[in-house]
Design an enzyme around this catalytic site. Structure first.
Site, PDB file in Angstrom:
ATOM      1  N   SER A 180      -9.747   1.796   2.582  1.00  0.00           N
ATOM      2  CA  SER A 180      -8.875   2.400   1.904  1.00  0.00           C
ATOM      3  C   SER A 180      -7.875   1.649   1.077  1.00  0.00           C
ATOM      4  O   SER A 180      -7.169   2.161   0.377  1.00  0.00           O
ATOM      5  CB  SER A 180      -8.084   3.720   2.838  1.00  0.00           C
TER       6      SER A 180
ATOM      7  N   SER B 238     -10.230  -0.799   6.806  1.00  0.00           N
ATOM      8  CA  SER B 238      -9.497  -0.656   5.602  1.00  0.00           C
ATOM      9  C   SER B 238      -9.006  -1.754   5.049  1.00  0.00           C
ATOM     10  O   SER B 238      -8.408  -1.673   3.960  1.00  0.00           O
ATOM     11  CB  SER B 238      -8.833   0.529   5.549  1.00  0.00           C
TER      12      SER B 238
ATOM     13  N   LYS C 298       0.943  -1.229   0.228  1.00  0.00           N
ATOM     14  CA  LYS C 298      -0.020  -0.134  -0.012  1.00  0.00           C
ATOM     15  C   LYS C 298       0.776   1.444   0.080  1.00  0.00           C
ATOM     16  O   LYS C 298       2.002   1.174   0.783  1.00  0.00           O
ATOM     17  CB  LYS C 298      -0.965   0.019   1.122  1.00  0.00           C
TER      18      LYS C 298
END
Length: 497
Positions: free
Chosen positions: A161, A185, A86
């Site tokens: 996210s 997330s 990420k």
């Protein structure tokens, strides 16, 4: 494509290492195929923001040297495994943008501990993954560089996210990725994309080198197609880090319990979650089915009450913005971050740089956090939210005195279409079942339990465990995987085929 006909990005860790050991393919061959598949096909999904081909090739050559020397077994538990990270995780020499214009040109001068641990374990870093800006969102729509698309249906969101991290695994681009979870997330996008996603107990994995959203809520964890692969990654990244004072020692082998079954385990069901307004009937049906199958496998089902869980979203949207406001204060356009040119004084430069560097959702949370921490308001909202946090934590402590694991929905519905949810308050409800675990700090994970009858899209079951007993939820997840099978690669997009 591997020698056995399976695209490399869809192979399990065990398959990859077996193939390398038996010299069915080289790590360099596999890496070139994975990088080529990402570069050639990711446009339709947009999971990756940066492909780190040179770093991947260097790591692959080191693994091949191990194979040639007969020392592959010494390379680490992730030897040769292609991984994505990420884009809030620092990896030296790569851009770490947090999907924000504020950090569009920022190049990491160091590597986050969780990333470094995977590299030390032999992982091959293939790139950085799209996300909601600074992890503010539940759909990846707030990314300054465009949204990620759900591989199951390109018109739908992958969740957020960590949407890029989930979509890359669901599309078969890479076997495993790392994401971060502040209020759901990891678990919500794992549910939307039909993959396994693990949020470890707070403190089990170092947060050093992760661009912070909510420092008391954030935790790093893996995405994978199999529970075993998630457990392998957990073995690599868990443990104390002297650079993170909140991290704790961990000697657990998370793979050791996967074949134990669930006979005699006590699994808790939360009636308030199963009867919640907004829970789609197809999700409720799949969770009821999963509970029944666990009972058939020998687990004991018990109803559990979490009397303060209904206040979790209210508490989270006080605590989260307050911590975000504090953490984002460092982006002042002077030390690092976007700097708007042509200003004669520092105040106007700050104002213009932050207004243009941050997107709408980031600005919304900064403003909310600023208000909530202001004089006269702090006592009215922030302090009560901390009291609610204590009550929620006590609720989970009491629950886990009765059961070994909790089973609940990971998300109230299957993946929604882009633009379908326009109101921020309605978007926040996407995390209605996941937020309380972040507030309490316990471990939680999502794994697929089939497709919804109405939408034909993945449905995720959330499993939650006592603090630092994450092996409990992995054990139950492994049983569900035996029942439902390994997570499918999304039929609309199979990288490398």
């Amino acid at each position: 494509m591997s020698a056995v006909g399976t695209p490399f990005g869809q192979m399990s860790i065990r398959q990859i290492q077996c193939g390398l050991a038996q010299k069915e393919f080289s790590c360099r061959e596999m890496t070139e195929a994975v990088v080529g598949a990402i570069e050639g096909a990711d446009e339709s999904v947009h999971a990756f923001l940066e492909v780190t081909g040179d770093a991947a090739r260097k790591a692959a050559d080191a693994i091949d040297a191990r194979v040639a020397a007969g020392t592959l077994g010494e390379a680490g538990i992730l030897a040769g495994v292609p991984m994505g990270y990420k884009d809030n995780m620092n990896l030296e020499g790569t851009h770490t943008t947090c999907s924000s214009n504020m950090l569009a040109s920022y190049v990491s001068p160091y590597t986050a501990t969780c990333v470094a641990k995977t590299l030390s374990a032999g992982a091959v870093p293939v790139g950085k993954l799209n996300m909601d800006e600074f992890a503010f969102g539940s759909s990846t729509e707030t990314s300054a560089f465009g949204p990620t698309h759900n591989p199951w249906d390109a018109d739908r969101v992958p969740g957020g996210s960590s949407g890029g991290s989930a979509a890359a695994v669901a599309a078969g681009m890479v076997p495993v990725t790392l994401g971060s979870d502040t209020g759901g997330s990891i678990r919500q996008p794992a549910s939307f994309c039909g993959v396994v996603g693990v949020k470890p107990t707070y403190g089990m994995v170092s947060r050093y080198g992760i661009v912070a959203f909510g420092s008391s809520l954030d935790q790093v964890g893996p995405f994978s197609r199999t529970v075993e692969d998630a457990a392998y990654v957990m073995n690599a990244i868990a443990g104390h880090d002297p650079l993170d004072c909140t991290s704790q020692p961990c000697t657990t082998d998370f793979t050791a319990c996967l074949d134990a079954g669930v006979a005699g385990m006590k699994v808790g069901i939360i009636p308030a979650f199963m009867e919640a307004d907004g829970l789609a009937p197809e999700v409720r049906s799949k969770l009821e089915e999963a509970a029944a199958k666990l009972e058939e496998a020998g687990a004991e089902l018990h109803e559990v009450d979490l009397p303060n869980a209904k206040a979790a979203i209210s508490a989270y949207y006080v605590l989260g913005p307050c911590e975000a406001f504090s953490n984002l204060a460092r982006f002042d356009s002077v030390r690092y971050g976007y700097s708007d040119p042509g200003h004669k004084d520092l105040g106007s430069q700050y104002e213009a740089s932050r207004a243009k560097g941050f997107g709408p959702e980031a600005r919304r949370r900064i403003m909310l956090g600023s208000y909530l921490l202001s004089a006269g308001v702090y006592e009215q909202y922030y302090y009560p939210a901390q009291q609610v946090r204590t009550l929620i934590t006590q609720d989970y402590t009491n629950a886990f005195q009765k059961v070994d694991c909790l089973l609940a929905p990971a998300a109230p519905r299957t993946a929604f279409k882009f633009g379908e949810i326009a109101e921020p308050a309605e978007m926040y409800l996407s995390d209605m079942f996941t937020i309380s675990i972040n507030i309490a700090g316990n471990g939680g994970m999502s794994m697929p339990v089939g497709l919804g009858a109405d939408s034909s899209l993945p449905v995720g079951a959330q499993l939650m465990s006592p603090a630092f007993k994450d092996e409990n939820m992995l054990r139950v997840a492994a049983e569900l995987e035996r029942i439902y099978g390994v997570a499918q690669v999304a039929p609309d997009f199979r990288a490398g085929e």
